[in-house]
Design a protein around this motif. Sequence first.
Motif, PDB file in Angstrom:
ATOM      1  N   ALA A  86      40.722  20.889  25.089  1.00  0.00           N
ATOM      2  CA  ALA A  86      41.312  19.656  25.602  1.00  0.00           C
ATOM      3  C   ALA A  86      42.584  19.316  24.829  1.00  0.00           C
ATOM      4  O   ALA A  86      43.578  18.883  25.417  1.00  0.00           O
ATOM      5  CB  ALA A  86      40.305  18.512  25.524  1.00  0.00           C
ATOM      6  N   SER A  87      42.567  19.510  23.523  1.00  0.00           N
ATOM      7  CA  SER A  87      43.753  19.191  22.730  1.00  0.00           C
ATOM      8  C   SER A  87      44.897  20.146  23.060  1.00  0.00           C
ATOM      9  O   SER A  87      46.059  19.763  23.052  1.00  0.00           O
ATOM     10  CB  SER A  87      43.439  19.205  21.233  1.00  0.00           C
ATOM     11  OG  SER A  87      43.157  20.521  20.782  1.00  0.00           O
ATOM     12  N   ARG A  89      45.465  21.436  25.968  1.00  0.00           N
ATOM     13  CA  ARG A  89      46.006  20.974  27.263  1.00  0.00           C
ATOM     14  C   ARG A  89      46.926  19.780  27.043  1.00  0.00           C
ATOM     15  O   ARG A  89      47.938  19.641  27.726  1.00  0.00           O
ATOM     16  CB  ARG A  89      44.880  20.633  28.226  1.00  0.00           C
ATOM     17  CG  ARG A  89      44.161  21.835  28.755  1.00  0.00           C
ATOM     18  CD  ARG A  89      43.166  21.481  29.829  1.00  0.00           C
ATOM     19  NE  ARG A  89      42.377  22.631  30.180  1.00  0.00           N
ATOM     20  CZ  ARG A  89      41.064  22.699  30.090  1.00  0.00           C
ATOM     21  NH1 ARG A  89      40.367  21.656  29.698  1.00  0.00           N
ATOM     22  NH2 ARG A  89      40.412  23.789  30.419  1.00  0.00           N
TER      23      ARG A  89
END
Length: 94
Positions: A86-87, A89
Motif C-alpha cells: 500500500a505504501s 502505491r
Amino acid sequence: MHKDELIQLHALMAQIKKHFEHMGIDDEFSEYKSLAISPLHVHRSKAEHKHAIFVLGNDLALILSKDSLSGIGGTSSRMQELAHRASMRLVKSS
C-alpha cells in the motif's frame, strides 16, 4: 446488537464470501447456502441473521485456517507485506 447492525455485519461477511468465491473457493459454503438467507432478506428475524453470521463466520474461519499464513506470526507478516504494498502505491501515485 440491533437487527440493522446484524444485517450490516452479515452484508460485510457476504462480501468477503463473494471475494473468496471470485477466487474460486466456493465449495466451502454449503452449510451457509443451505440456510437460504442473505443480507437482502431484511424480513427475516434477528435470530436468523445472527445464526447466519455465525455459520458464515465459521466457514470463513475454516478457509482462513487452511492458509499457510494464518497463524499469529503469519498474520503479522502478511499485514506487514500488505502495508508495504500500500505504501508503494502511495509513493507511485504522488
